[in-house]
Design an enzyme around this catalytic site. Structure first.
Site, PDB file in Angstrom:
ATOM      1  CE1 TYR A 160       5.175  -3.650  -0.178  1.00 18.28           C
ATOM      2  CE2 TYR A 160       7.483  -1.645  -0.783  1.00 18.28           C
ATOM      3  CZ  TYR A 160       6.522  -2.354  -0.558  1.00 18.28           C
ATOM      4  OH  TYR A 160       6.251  -2.241  -1.995  1.00 18.28           O
ATOM      5  CE  LYS A 166      -6.259  13.379   1.409  1.00 16.20           C
ATOM      6  NZ  LYS A 166      -5.239  13.187   2.448  1.00 16.20           N
ATOM      7  CD  GLN A 208       5.240  15.104   2.624  1.00 13.78           C
ATOM      8  OE1 GLN A 208       5.594  16.210   2.268  1.00 13.78           O
ATOM      9  NE2 GLN A 208       4.407  14.489   2.693  1.00 13.78           N
ATOM     10  CB  THR A 209      10.360  15.633  -3.385  1.00 12.31           C
ATOM     11  OG1 THR A 209      11.351  14.875  -2.648  1.00 12.31           O
ATOM     12  CG2 THR A 209      10.349  17.146  -3.372  1.00 12.31           C
ATOM     13  NE  ARG A 210       7.697   9.385  -1.317  1.00 10.66           N
ATOM     14  CZ  ARG A 210       8.043   9.870  -0.631  1.00 10.66           C
ATOM     15  NH1 ARG A 210       9.128  11.707  -0.209  1.00 10.66           N
ATOM     16  NH2 ARG A 210       8.035   9.780   1.180  1.00 10.66           N
ATOM     17  CB  SER A 259      10.095  -1.300  -3.268  1.00  5.00           C
ATOM     18  OG  SER A 259       9.469   0.152  -2.833  1.00  5.00           O
ATOM     19  CB  CYS A 285      10.317   0.984   0.144  1.00  4.68           C
ATOM     20  SG  CYS A 285       9.329   2.176  -0.129  1.00  4.68           S
ATOM     21  CB  ALA A 345       0.955  10.623  -3.033  1.00  7.08           C
ATOM     22  N   GLY A 394       0.239  -1.242   0.356  1.00  5.46           N
ATOM     23  CA  GLY A 394       0.178  -0.039   0.118  1.00  5.46           C
ATOM     24  C   GLY A 394       0.640   1.274  -0.101  1.00  5.46           C
TER      25      GLY A 394
HETATM   26  P1  NAD Z   1      -1.834  -4.454  -6.099  1.00  2.64           P
HETATM   27  O1  NAD Z   1      -1.861  -4.433  -4.145  1.00  2.64           O
HETATM   28  O2  NAD Z   1      -2.645  -3.331  -6.239  1.00  2.64           O
HETATM   29  O3  NAD Z   1      -1.589  -5.675  -6.363  1.00  2.64           O
HETATM   30  C1  NAD Z   1      -0.389  -6.594  -5.423  1.00  2.64           C
HETATM   31  C2  NAD Z   1      -1.748  -8.258  -5.577  1.00  2.64           C
HETATM   32  O4  NAD Z   1      -1.312  -9.216  -4.346  1.00  2.64           O
HETATM   33  C3  NAD Z   1      -3.139  -7.978  -4.602  1.00  2.64           C
HETATM   34  O5  NAD Z   1      -4.363  -7.850  -6.018  1.00  2.64           O
HETATM   35  C4  NAD Z   1      -3.459  -8.771  -3.395  1.00  2.64           C
HETATM   36  O6  NAD Z   1      -4.153  -8.959  -3.606  1.00  2.64           O
HETATM   37  C5  NAD Z   1      -2.153  -9.523  -3.900  1.00  2.64           C
HETATM   38  N1  NAD Z   1      -1.948 -10.749  -2.986  1.00  2.64           N
HETATM   39  C6  NAD Z   1      -1.124 -10.259  -2.044  1.00  2.64           C
HETATM   40  N2  NAD Z   1      -1.436 -11.200  -0.443  1.00  2.64           N
HETATM   41  C7  NAD Z   1      -1.546 -12.028  -1.706  1.00  2.64           C
HETATM   42  C8  NAD Z   1      -1.285 -13.869  -1.241  1.00  2.64           C
HETATM   43  N3  NAD Z   1      -1.213 -14.000  -0.337  1.00  2.64           N
HETATM   44  N4  NAD Z   1      -1.596 -14.771  -1.970  1.00  2.64           N
HETATM   45  C9  NAD Z   1      -2.426 -14.179  -3.916  1.00  2.64           C
HETATM   46  N5  NAD Z   1      -1.965 -12.990  -3.997  1.00  2.64           N
HETATM   47  C10 NAD Z   1      -1.644 -11.929  -2.845  1.00  2.64           C
HETATM   48  O7  NAD Z   1       0.299  -3.501  -6.116  1.00  2.64           O
HETATM   49  P2  NAD Z   1       0.939  -3.177  -7.081  1.00  2.64           P
HETATM   50  O8  NAD Z   1       0.426  -1.725  -7.069  1.00  2.64           O
HETATM   51  O9  NAD Z   1      -0.155  -3.549  -8.352  1.00  2.64           O
HETATM   52  O10 NAD Z   1       2.368  -3.895  -6.782  1.00  2.64           O
HETATM   53  C11 NAD Z   1       2.444  -4.867  -7.221  1.00  2.64           C
HETATM   54  C12 NAD Z   1       3.970  -5.481  -7.094  1.00  2.64           C
HETATM   55  O11 NAD Z   1       4.743  -4.184  -7.000  1.00  2.64           O
HETATM   56  C13 NAD Z   1       4.147  -4.925  -5.504  1.00  2.64           C
HETATM   57  O12 NAD Z   1       5.205  -6.612  -4.734  1.00  2.64           O
HETATM   58  C14 NAD Z   1       4.413  -4.345  -4.554  1.00  2.64           C
HETATM   59  O13 NAD Z   1       4.930  -4.321  -3.304  1.00  2.64           O
HETATM   60  C15 NAD Z   1       5.592  -3.940  -5.664  1.00  2.64           C
HETATM   61  N6  NAD Z   1       5.742  -1.878  -6.416  1.00  2.64           N
HETATM   62  C16 NAD Z   1       4.715  -1.340  -6.634  1.00  2.64           C
HETATM   63  C17 NAD Z   1       5.317   0.057  -6.087  1.00  2.64           C
HETATM   64  C18 NAD Z   1       3.823   1.062  -6.204  1.00  2.64           C
HETATM   65  O14 NAD Z   1       4.266   2.136  -6.709  1.00  2.64           O
HETATM   66  N7  NAD Z   1       2.421   0.269  -7.535  1.00  2.64           N
HETATM   67  C19 NAD Z   1       5.741   0.158  -5.937  1.00  2.64           C
HETATM   68  C20 NAD Z   1       6.993  -0.457  -5.686  1.00  2.64           C
HETATM   69  C21 NAD Z   1       6.640  -1.660  -5.212  1.00  2.64           C
HETATM   70  N1  GDD Z   2      -1.028   8.264   0.103  1.00  2.15           N
HETATM   71  C1  GDD Z   2      -1.343   9.189   0.322  1.00  2.15           C
HETATM   72  N2  GDD Z   2      -2.236   9.667   0.629  1.00  2.15           N
HETATM   73  N3  GDD Z   2       0.165  10.228   1.062  1.00  2.15           N
HETATM   74  C2  GDD Z   2       0.268  11.753   1.363  1.00  2.15           C
HETATM   75  C3  GDD Z   2      -1.401  11.907   1.271  1.00  2.15           C
HETATM   76  C4  GDD Z   2      -2.577  11.495   1.393  1.00  2.15           C
HETATM   77  O1  GDD Z   2      -3.359  12.260   1.382  1.00  2.15           O
HETATM   78  N4  GDD Z   2      -1.101  13.164   1.824  1.00  2.15           N
HETATM   79  C5  GDD Z   2       0.018  13.653   1.951  1.00  2.15           C
HETATM   80  N5  GDD Z   2       1.275  12.113   1.473  1.00  2.15           N
HETATM   81  C6  GDD Z   2       2.113  11.866   1.348  1.00  2.15           C
HETATM   82  C7  GDD Z   2       2.683  10.529   2.543  1.00  2.15           C
HETATM   83  O2  GDD Z   2       3.457  11.681   3.157  1.00  2.15           O
HETATM   84  C8  GDD Z   2       4.677  11.104   1.474  1.00  2.15           C
HETATM   85  O3  GDD Z   2       5.399  11.517   2.566  1.00  2.15           O
HETATM   86  C9  GDD Z   2       4.132  10.991   0.606  1.00  2.15           C
HETATM   87  O4  GDD Z   2       2.973  11.732   0.034  1.00  2.15           O
HETATM   88  C10 GDD Z   2       4.057   9.589  -0.837  1.00  2.15           C
HETATM   89  O5  GDD Z   2       3.022   8.702   0.344  1.00  2.15           O
HETATM   90  P1  GDD Z   2       2.896   6.721  -1.520  1.00  2.15           P
HETATM   91  O6  GDD Z   2       2.851   7.734  -2.397  1.00  2.15           O
HETATM   92  O7  GDD Z   2       1.356   6.997  -0.224  1.00  2.15           O
HETATM   93  O8  GDD Z   2       3.891   6.673  -0.688  1.00  2.15           O
HETATM   94  P2  GDD Z   2       5.450   6.883  -0.958  1.00  2.15           P
HETATM   95  O9  GDD Z   2       5.776   7.136  -1.969  1.00  2.15           O
HETATM   96  O10 GDD Z   2       6.254   6.904   0.634  1.00  2.15           O
HETATM   97  O11 GDD Z   2       5.937   5.292  -0.632  1.00  2.15           O
HETATM   98  C11 GDD Z   2       5.514   4.268  -1.823  1.00  2.15           C
HETATM   99  O12 GDD Z   2       5.662   4.047  -2.926  1.00  2.15           O
HETATM  100  C12 GDD Z   2       7.364   2.829  -2.938  1.00  2.15           C
HETATM  101  C13 GDD Z   2       7.773   3.120  -3.826  1.00  2.15           C
HETATM  102  O13 GDD Z   2       8.618   4.152  -4.766  1.00  2.15           O
HETATM  103  C14 GDD Z   2       4.469   2.735  -0.955  1.00  2.15           C
HETATM  104  O14 GDD Z   2       3.746   2.320  -2.287  1.00  2.15           O
HETATM  105  C15 GDD Z   2       5.316   2.089  -1.313  1.00  2.15           C
HETATM  106  O15 GDD Z   2       5.318   0.576  -0.738  1.00  2.15           O
HETATM  107  C16 GDD Z   2       6.376   1.821  -2.083  1.00  2.15           C
HETATM  108  O16 GDD Z   2       7.648   0.876  -2.475  1.00  2.15           O
END
Ligand code: NAD
Ligand code: GDD
Length: 320
Positions: free
Chosen positions: A149, A200, A218-220, A118, A120, A193, A76
């Site tokens: 994570y 929102k 904060q930046t991404r 990731s 991360c 985000a 997430g």
């Molecule tokens: P997502 O949550 O939409 O998809 C992950 C899927 O895995 C979900 O549908 C969930 O139900 C399934 N899953 C979880 N546990 C399971 C289990 N025990 N058995 C079978 N299925 C299971 O996430 P996503 O954004 O599609 O991410 C896909 C992959 O990429 C993940 O491994 C995530 O960590 C990685 N990733 C995603 C992001 C991003 O920004 N979306 C960033 C970095 C890494």
């Molecule tokens: N989600 C979310 N919702 N983030 C917010 C919000 C809000 O309403 N308002 C501000 N933010 C800020 C968070 O506090 C964070 O600093 C930044 O936006 C980015 O948040 P996310 O997009 O939720 O996640 P991330 O970039 O910190 O981490 C995500 O990316 C990784 C890969 O780059 C996560 O999804 C990780 O699981 C993923 O691996």
């Protein structure tokens, strides 16, 4: 006809990968613990099952299958992974999926496997400033990810590499940097985000307030889903094991991301800064290595992806 298994096919990236592989003429099986929430998957076969269970994993991986895409994870945005409340379940659930899948892939002599790591995994101490120059793949050691994570992702990267060394499994690993787009989680606590800002803004009145966690400085960088899928397919077709960053190098503050969503919506909004989970202060992808190794890098402007994402999230908000 090539055969592929997409693990996590009921999720955001897995669902898009199923569509892409079908467009390329593959026979595709999807597996996920849940159905896809936002589309009818065009998979040839879909198994609803839990990859923490080795028997399910044995059932979905066929002998000699060509390719596996391992996207399944307990995953997430900041609200889910950085709250601290889900650390044990994230590590347990995601590690079990990876342990089972990689082991069975070797047993069944699968052709090659993709693993989704990731950004991360990178150390917290080089992400303390908003002006991050970009995280290079080699920056990962000495390791000090800021979340459990991230530690699980790093452990699993190493495990896939060990299976390559010891059993000759062909592996390809990417580190995704915040992937966004239509058919991704947009509400419920796991949204990232870009989707959160779109939601929102869509819910806000003209001139209304939009809540941002922290000071919003904060930046991404955020990568649109189509370029993520393109990068994964190119990596899988190459002889590069990785890990490679698959991310955008267009860095933006969260305040500016919210304002971009508002501009797309044609609304004026006021930003309201509230406490919330923050994660690292500044993160950006550095794309020299992917360019060198694949002769390709993501180039699409963030604004273009945000326009498509806002349109889709706006529809979800109206229909909810
Ligand atoms: P997502 O949550 O939409 O998809 C992950 C899927 O895995 C979900 O549908 C969930 O139900 C399934 N899953 C979880 N546990 C399971 C289990 N025990 N058995 C079978 N299925 C299971 O996430 P996503 O954004 O599609 O991410 C896909 C992959 O990429 C993940 O491994 C995530 O960590 C990685 N990733 C995603 C992001 C991003 O920004 N979306 C960033 C970095 C890494
Ligand atoms: N989600 C979310 N919702 N983030 C917010 C919000 C809000 O309403 N308002 C501000 N933010 C800020 C968070 O506090 C964070 O600093 C930044 O936006 C980015 O948040 P996310 O997009 O939720 O996640 P991330 O970039 O910190 O981490 C995500 O990316 C990784 C890969 O780059 C996560 O999804 C990780 O699981 C993923 O691996």
């Amino acid at each position: 006809m090539k055969t592929a298994l997409v693990c996590g096919a009921g999720g955001f990236i897995g669902g898009h990968m199923v569509k892409r592989l079908k467009d390329e003429g593959y026979w595709v099986r999807g597996v996920d613990i849940k159905q896809h929430e936002f589309c009818d998957l065009p998979a040839d076969d879909f198994v609803q099952g839990d990859l923490r269970d080795p028997e399910v994993v044995a059932r979905v991986i066929d002998e000699g299958m060509d390719e596996i895409y391992q996207f399944a994870a307990d995953m997430g945005g900041a609200g889910f992974v950085f709250s601290g409340e889900n650390d044990a379940t994230i590590m347990h659930n995601s590690a079990l999926c990876n342990l089972n899948v990689v082991h069975e892939a070797v047993r069944k002599k699968v052709g090659k496997i993709f693993y989704s790591s990731s950004a991360c995994v990178y150390p917290e101490d080089i992400q303390m400033e908003t002006s991050n120059p970009g995280l290079k793949e080699s920056d990962v050691y000495p390791a000090r990810p800021d979340s459990e994570y991230g530690w699980e992702k790093l452990f699993s990267e190493r495990m896939y590499a060990a299976y390559h060394r010891n059993f000759g499994l062909e592996i390809h690993i990417a580190r995704f940097h915040n992937i966004f787009g239509p058919e991704g989680t947009w509400t419920g606590g796991r949204e990232k985000a870009p989707a959160a800002m779109c939601r929102k803004v869509a819910e806000a009145e003209e001139g209304g307030e939009v809540e941002i966690w922290g000071d919003g400085e904060q930046t991404r960088s955020f990568l649109y889903i189509d370029e993520c899928i393109e990068g994964v397919r190119r990596l899988m077709e190459s002889d590069v094991m990785g890990p490679l960053n698959i991310g955008s190098d267009e860095m933006i503050s969260i305040n500016d991301l919210a304002l971009m969503a508002a501009e797309i919506a044609g609304k004026s909004i006021r930003l309201k800064h509230v406490p919330g989970p923050l994660g690292v202060r500044g993160r950006n992808s550095e794309n020299t290595r992917i360019e060198q190794k694949l002769g390709w890098r993501p180039v699409q402007p963030l604004r273009k992806g945000m326009e498509k994402t806002y349109r889709w999230v706006g529809e979800q908000v109206r229909e909810s």
